[in-house]
Design a protein around this motif. Structure first.
Motif, PDB file in Angstrom:
ATOM      1  N   SER A   1      54.708   0.091  75.968  1.00 10.38           N
ATOM      2  CA  SER A   1      54.706  -1.242  76.577  1.00 10.38           C
ATOM      3  C   SER A   1      53.360  -1.606  77.204  1.00 10.38           C
ATOM      4  N   LEU A   2      52.517  -0.615  77.432  1.00 12.44           N
ATOM      5  CA  LEU A   2      51.198  -0.863  78.012  1.00 12.44           C
ATOM      6  C   LEU A   2      50.131  -0.207  77.140  1.00 12.44           C
ATOM      7  N   SER A   3      48.981  -0.846  77.050  1.00 11.86           N
ATOM      8  CA  SER A   3      47.870  -0.241  76.308  1.00 11.86           C
ATOM      9  C   SER A   3      47.313   0.930  77.111  1.00 11.86           C
ATOM     10  N   ARG A   4      46.531   1.768  76.467  1.00 14.68           N
ATOM     11  CA  ARG A   4      45.902   2.904  77.152  1.00 14.68           C
ATOM     12  C   ARG A   4      45.035   2.413  78.315  1.00 14.68           C
ATOM     13  N   GLN A   5      44.295   1.331  78.064  1.00 15.72           N
ATOM     14  CA  GLN A   5      43.433   0.774  79.098  1.00 15.72           C
ATOM     15  C   GLN A   5      44.255   0.289  80.292  1.00 15.72           C
ATOM     16  N   ASP A   6      45.372  -0.406  80.030  1.00 20.87           N
ATOM     17  CA  ASP A   6      46.223  -0.895  81.122  1.00 20.87           C
ATOM     18  C   ASP A   6      46.855   0.263  81.892  1.00 20.87           C
ATOM     19  N   LYS A   7      47.258   1.309  81.171  1.00 21.70           N
ATOM     20  CA  LYS A   7      47.803   2.499  81.844  1.00 21.70           C
ATOM     21  C   LYS A   7      46.758   3.110  82.763  1.00 21.70           C
ATOM     22  N   ASP A   8      45.534   3.197  82.272  1.00 21.94           N
ATOM     23  CA  ASP A   8      44.452   3.761  83.092  1.00 21.94           C
ATOM     24  C   ASP A   8      44.213   2.928  84.350  1.00 21.94           C
ATOM     25  N   VAL A   9      44.252   1.591  84.196  1.00 19.57           N
ATOM     26  CA  VAL A   9      44.061   0.707  85.350  1.00 19.57           C
ATOM     27  C   VAL A   9      45.171   0.938  86.372  1.00 19.57           C
ATOM     28  N   ILE A  10      46.416   0.959  85.912  1.00 20.99           N
ATOM     29  CA  ILE A  10      47.558   1.144  86.826  1.00 20.99           C
ATOM     30  C   ILE A  10      47.487   2.498  87.517  1.00 20.99           C
ATOM     31  N   LEU A  11      47.238   3.551  86.763  1.00 21.37           N
ATOM     32  CA  LEU A  11      47.175   4.891  87.361  1.00 21.37           C
ATOM     33  C   LEU A  11      46.039   4.975  88.381  1.00 21.37           C
ATOM     34  N   THR A  12      44.903   4.388  88.049  1.00 22.03           N
ATOM     35  CA  THR A  12      43.755   4.418  88.962  1.00 22.03           C
ATOM     36  C   THR A  12      44.042   3.623  90.234  1.00 22.03           C
ATOM     37  N   ILE A  13      44.557   2.403  90.081  1.00 24.12           N
ATOM     38  CA  ILE A  13      44.847   1.557  91.247  1.00 24.12           C
ATOM     39  C   ILE A  13      45.929   2.198  92.116  1.00 24.12           C
ATOM     40  N   THR A  14      46.940   2.767  91.497  1.00 27.94           N
ATOM     41  CA  THR A  14      48.005   3.426  92.266  1.00 27.94           C
ATOM     42  C   THR A  14      47.446   4.615  93.035  1.00 27.94           C
ATOM     43  N   ALA A  15      46.617   5.413  92.375  1.00 23.40           N
ATOM     44  CA  ALA A  15      46.008   6.570  93.053  1.00 23.40           C
ATOM     45  C   ALA A  15      45.129   6.111  94.217  1.00 23.40           C
ATOM     46  N   ILE A  16      44.302   5.086  93.988  1.00 25.56           N
ATOM     47  CA  ILE A  16      43.448   4.567  95.061  1.00 25.56           C
ATOM     48  C   ILE A  16      44.306   4.017  96.196  1.00 25.56           C
ATOM     49  N   GLY A  17      45.389   3.312  95.831  1.00 28.00           N
ATOM     50  CA  GLY A  17      46.289   2.770  96.842  1.00 28.00           C
ATOM     51  C   GLY A  17      46.863   3.854  97.736  1.00 28.00           C
ATOM     52  N   PHE A  18      47.264   4.963  97.135  1.00 26.85           N
ATOM     53  CA  PHE A  18      47.826   6.054  97.943  1.00 26.85           C
ATOM     54  C   PHE A  18      46.744   6.779  98.746  1.00 26.85           C
ATOM     55  N   ILE A  19      45.572   6.943  98.176  1.00 29.50           N
ATOM     56  CA  ILE A  19      44.475   7.566  98.932  1.00 29.50           C
ATOM     57  C   ILE A  19      44.160   6.709 100.158  1.00 29.50           C
ATOM     58  N   MET A  20      44.029   5.397  99.960  1.00 24.20           N
ATOM     59  CA  MET A  20      43.734   4.496 101.076  1.00 24.20           C
ATOM     60  C   MET A  20      44.864   4.492 102.100  1.00 24.20           C
ATOM     61  N   THR A  21      46.089   4.641 101.615  1.00 23.83           N
ATOM     62  CA  THR A  21      47.247   4.700 102.519  1.00 23.83           C
ATOM     63  C   THR A  21      47.092   5.828 103.524  1.00 23.83           C
ATOM     64  N   PHE A  22      46.618   6.967 103.048  1.00 26.53           N
ATOM     65  CA  PHE A  22      46.564   8.148 103.911  1.00 26.53           C
ATOM     66  C   PHE A  22      45.273   8.265 104.714  1.00 26.53           C
ATOM     67  N   ILE A  23      44.232   7.508 104.342  1.00 25.29           N
ATOM     68  CA  ILE A  23      42.978   7.661 105.093  1.00 25.29           C
ATOM     69  C   ILE A  23      42.644   6.447 105.967  1.00 25.29           C
ATOM     70  N   THR A  24      43.421   5.372 105.832  1.00 23.11           N
ATOM     71  CA  THR A  24      43.153   4.160 106.607  1.00 23.11           C
ATOM     72  C   THR A  24      44.037   4.146 107.854  1.00 23.11           C
ATOM     73  N   ALA A  25      43.455   3.751 108.965  1.00 24.37           N
ATOM     74  CA  ALA A  25      44.221   3.676 110.215  1.00 24.37           C
ATOM     75  C   ALA A  25      45.197   2.501 110.187  1.00 24.37           C
ATOM     76  N   ASN A  26      46.258   2.613 110.960  1.00 22.94           N
ATOM     77  CA  ASN A  26      47.251   1.551 111.161  1.00 22.94           C
ATOM     78  C   ASN A  26      47.935   1.097 109.880  1.00 22.94           C
ATOM     79  N   ILE A  27      48.177   2.035 108.976  1.00 20.35           N
ATOM     80  CA  ILE A  27      48.896   1.739 107.741  1.00 20.35           C
ATOM     81  C   ILE A  27      50.301   2.329 107.868  1.00 20.35           C
ATOM     82  N   ASN A  28      51.291   1.578 107.433  1.00 17.28           N
ATOM     83  CA  ASN A  28      52.668   2.069 107.428  1.00 17.28           C
ATOM     84  C   ASN A  28      52.868   2.916 106.173  1.00 17.28           C
ATOM     85  N   VAL A  29      52.528   4.186 106.291  1.00 18.31           N
ATOM     86  CA  VAL A  29      52.613   5.116 105.162  1.00 18.31           C
ATOM     87  C   VAL A  29      54.032   5.157 104.620  1.00 18.31           C
ATOM     88  N   THR A  30      55.000   5.166 105.511  1.00 18.40           N
ATOM     89  CA  THR A  30      56.410   5.212 105.107  1.00 18.40           C
ATOM     90  C   THR A  30      56.755   4.040 104.193  1.00 18.40           C
TER      91      THR A  30
END
Length: 194
Positions: free
Chosen positions: A146-175
């Motif tokens: 359902s997704l191209s390889r490029q779109d999968k890479d974008v989603i995986l990268t953005i999701t990973a960055i989103g979670f990294i930022m979740t854990f290193i940024t102050a005042n984020i509702n990690v839960t």
């Protein structure tokens, strides 16, 4: 897939749910921050205040999804919705898309209520946004074509960055981020495995 090529009028016509959600974000932010409006009272009524939820104000599981604490907070969540929502609104349809968005946000707020102290106050659409990421990950897992390889890479990268930022940024509702993601993934799993 994630590059917007529509005109503004086409975007409004093709993605009415996303336009409505972003409009609500902007209008509420303005209402809360323009001095002529009594916005602070409404903000307090809509924020996710765990103590108030415990006292029976259950609407606070829903209303924080639309409320933001600062302009960058509102802008980032609205931009994320405009960037990652259209594909899902088109594929799922209006009803299922709004269900995904709201259920992810509600699950994020319920988890915040259960896992955070009664003094905790939370606002923002990030749990619902992470629900979109969770749905995309379900698409990658269960609908490989359902997704191209490029779109999968974008989603995986953005999701990973989103979670990294979740854990290193102050005042984020990690839960909220974690459980919004789980909600979107479960919604996707149930939808895509049928």
């Amino acid at each position: 897939m994630f590059v917007r090529t529509e005109s503004i009028s086409e975007f409004f016509r093709y993605y009415p749910i996303i336009v409505s959600l972003v409009t609500i974000h902007i209008l509420l932010y303005l209402f809360f921050n323009i001095p002529i409006f009594p916005g602070n009272l409404l903000f307090e009524l809509m924020a996710g205040i765990n103590l108030n939820i415990a006292e029976g104000e259950l609407w606070r599981f829903i209303t924080p999804i639309f409320v933001h604490g600062s302009f960058p907070h509102m802008l980032f969540n609205s931009f994320s919705l405009v960037l990652f929502g259209p594909v899902l609104e088109r594929q799922l349809g209006k009803g299922r898309f709004i269900s995904l968005y709201l259920l992810s946000g509600i699950l994020a707020n319920v988890a915040t209520f259960i896992l955070k102290p009664f003094t905790y106050v939370h606002v923002g659409a990030s749990g619902a946004i992470f629900g979109l990421f969770g749905f995309y990950i379900a698409m990658i897992a269960f609908r490989k074509n359902s997704l191209s390889r490029q779109d999968k890479d974008v989603i995986l990268t953005i999701t990973a960055i989103g979670f990294i930022m979740t854990f290193i940024t102050a005042n984020i509702n990690v839960t909220a981020h974690i459980f919004g993601f789980i909600g979107g993934f479960l919604f996707g799993t149930m939808s895509l495995k049928k």
